[in-house]
Design an enzyme around this catalytic site. Structure first.
Site, short mmCIF file in Angstrom:
data_model
loop_
_atom_site.label_atom_id
_atom_site.label_comp_id
_atom_site.label_asym_id
_atom_site.label_seq_id
_atom_site.Cartn_x
_atom_site.Cartn_y
_atom_site.Cartn_z
N ASP A 1 26.14 -22.01 30.60
CA ASP A 1 26.39 -23.43 30.37
C ASP A 1 26.46 -24.08 31.74
O ASP A 1 27.37 -23.77 32.53
CB ASP A 1 27.72 -23.59 29.61
CG ASP A 1 28.13 -25.04 29.42
OD1 ASP A 1 27.46 -25.95 29.97
OD2 ASP A 1 29.15 -25.28 28.74
N VAL A 2 25.53 -24.96 32.06
CA VAL A 2 25.45 -25.49 33.43
C VAL A 2 26.66 -26.35 33.79
O VAL A 2 26.89 -26.63 34.97
CB VAL A 2 24.15 -26.27 33.68
CG1 VAL A 2 22.95 -25.35 33.59
CG2 VAL A 2 24.02 -27.47 32.75
N ASN B 1 16.87 -29.53 34.37
CA ASN B 1 16.30 -30.12 33.17
C ASN B 1 17.26 -30.12 31.98
O ASN B 1 17.06 -30.87 31.03
CB ASN B 1 15.02 -29.33 32.80
CG ASN B 1 14.58 -29.58 31.38
OD1 ASN B 1 14.01 -30.63 31.07
ND2 ASN B 1 14.84 -28.63 30.49
N TYR C 1 23.27 -41.93 27.86
CA TYR C 1 22.20 -41.14 28.48
C TYR C 1 21.67 -41.81 29.74
O TYR C 1 21.50 -41.18 30.79
CB TYR C 1 21.09 -40.93 27.46
CG TYR C 1 19.84 -40.28 27.99
CD1 TYR C 1 19.76 -38.90 28.15
CD2 TYR C 1 18.72 -41.05 28.32
CE1 TYR C 1 18.61 -38.30 28.63
CE2 TYR C 1 17.56 -40.47 28.81
CZ TYR C 1 17.51 -39.09 28.96
OH TYR C 1 16.36 -38.51 29.44
N THR D 1 9.33 -33.47 22.14
CA THR D 1 10.36 -32.50 22.49
C THR D 1 11.41 -32.48 21.39
O THR D 1 11.38 -33.31 20.48
CB THR D 1 11.03 -32.85 23.82
OG1 THR D 1 11.76 -34.09 23.66
CG2 THR D 1 10.02 -33.03 24.94
N ASP D 2 12.37 -31.57 21.50
CA ASP D 2 13.45 -31.55 20.52
C ASP D 2 14.17 -32.90 20.50
O ASP D 2 14.55 -33.40 19.44
CB ASP D 2 14.45 -30.43 20.85
CG ASP D 2 13.86 -29.05 20.61
OD1 ASP D 2 12.80 -28.96 19.97
OD2 ASP D 2 14.48 -28.07 21.05
#
Length: 253
Positions: free
Chosen positions: A60-61, A88, A159, A195-196
């Site tokens: 987990d970054v 990313n 975001y 993308t997802d």
């Protein structure tokens, strides 16, 4: 350093845009560390497909200790320092304008989640990579951004704010790390097909975005990935602190 001589960490590298970046790197001969959080099966399958110069590591970054462990494990596997990092990884997010929270009722927790994922995640990988990069006198860091802070056609408040903060970190880090031979840049896309994160986007939105771009189409993850490769290559050795927008010409500057 040529791309084929590097070991590159791609966070969130097993699915969507991350997978496209991983595939592009493997195509150019790079060694790739495919970081994943929960996508263990996708990461393992991708590593097996790409061969001995690709392997998957979980972390987990946003967890500083986990990222430090990831770098230690990567060094143990390769015997080399990670020379480049592509940040990313995206905290769970869907580009669905109809379902997005409005400015009048969005909770701070959503901002915090995105900032933790984008900014803290990038800071964690940067700090873990720094000793090896300094020792080599070489490093490449590429952060994935968005064109929404130039053109908030859909106001995803949390975001977009997090990615804007990441651009700021990109530029301040570039100034700090340039004397060590380390460049820090950002590649910012628009809506990608697909993308997802964009799977919930209505087809009408894709069509609208395409109609507004000079290329008259929506950018693909593979096209975005090729722009990431530029910053990792010798062609970009004098480029740092920059934000390259890859969206078919929708946003200028």
């Amino acid at each position: 350093m040529l791309i084929a001589e590097q070991w590159v960490l791609v966070t969130g590298g097993a699915r969507g845009l991350g997978q496209a970046i991983t595939r592009a790197l493997a195509r150019e001969g790079a060694g790739v560390v495919i970081n994943y959080h929960r996508s263990d099966q996708a990461a393992a399958a991708l590593a097996e497909e790409l061969g001995p110069r690709a392997f998957a590591l979980q972390a987990d970054v946003t967890d500083t200790a986990a990222v430090q462990k990831l770098f230690a494990q990567a060094h143990e596997r390769t015997g080399q320092a990670i020379s480049s990092v592509v940040n990313n990884a995206l905290v769970s997010f869907q580009f669905d304008g109809d379902a997005r929270p409005q400015i009048g009722d969005i909770a701070w927790q959503r901002f915090n989640e995105q900032i933790e994922g984008a900014v803290k995640g990038a800071l964690n990988t940067l700090q873990a990579a720094l000793p090896g990069m300094r020792a080599q006198g070489f490093g490449r860091i590429v952060n994935v951004g968005t064109n929404l802070f130039q053109n908030p056609v859909v106001p995803y408040h949390d975001y977009t704010a997090a990615k804007a903060a990441l651009l700021s970190l990109t530029r301040t880090a570039a100034n700090d790390l340039g004397p060590h031979g380390i460049t820090v840049n950002m590649v910012s896309g628009g809506l990608l097909r697909s993308t997802d994160a964009s799977s919930a986007t209505p087809e009408a939105v894709f069509e609208l975005i395409a109609s507004l771009t000079p290329l008259r189409r929506v950018t693909t993850p593979a096209e975005f990935a090729d722009a990431v490769l530029f910053f990792l290559s010798p062609w970009a050795r004098a480029v740092t602190g920059q934000n390259l927008i890859v969206d078919g010409g929708l946003v200028k500057g």
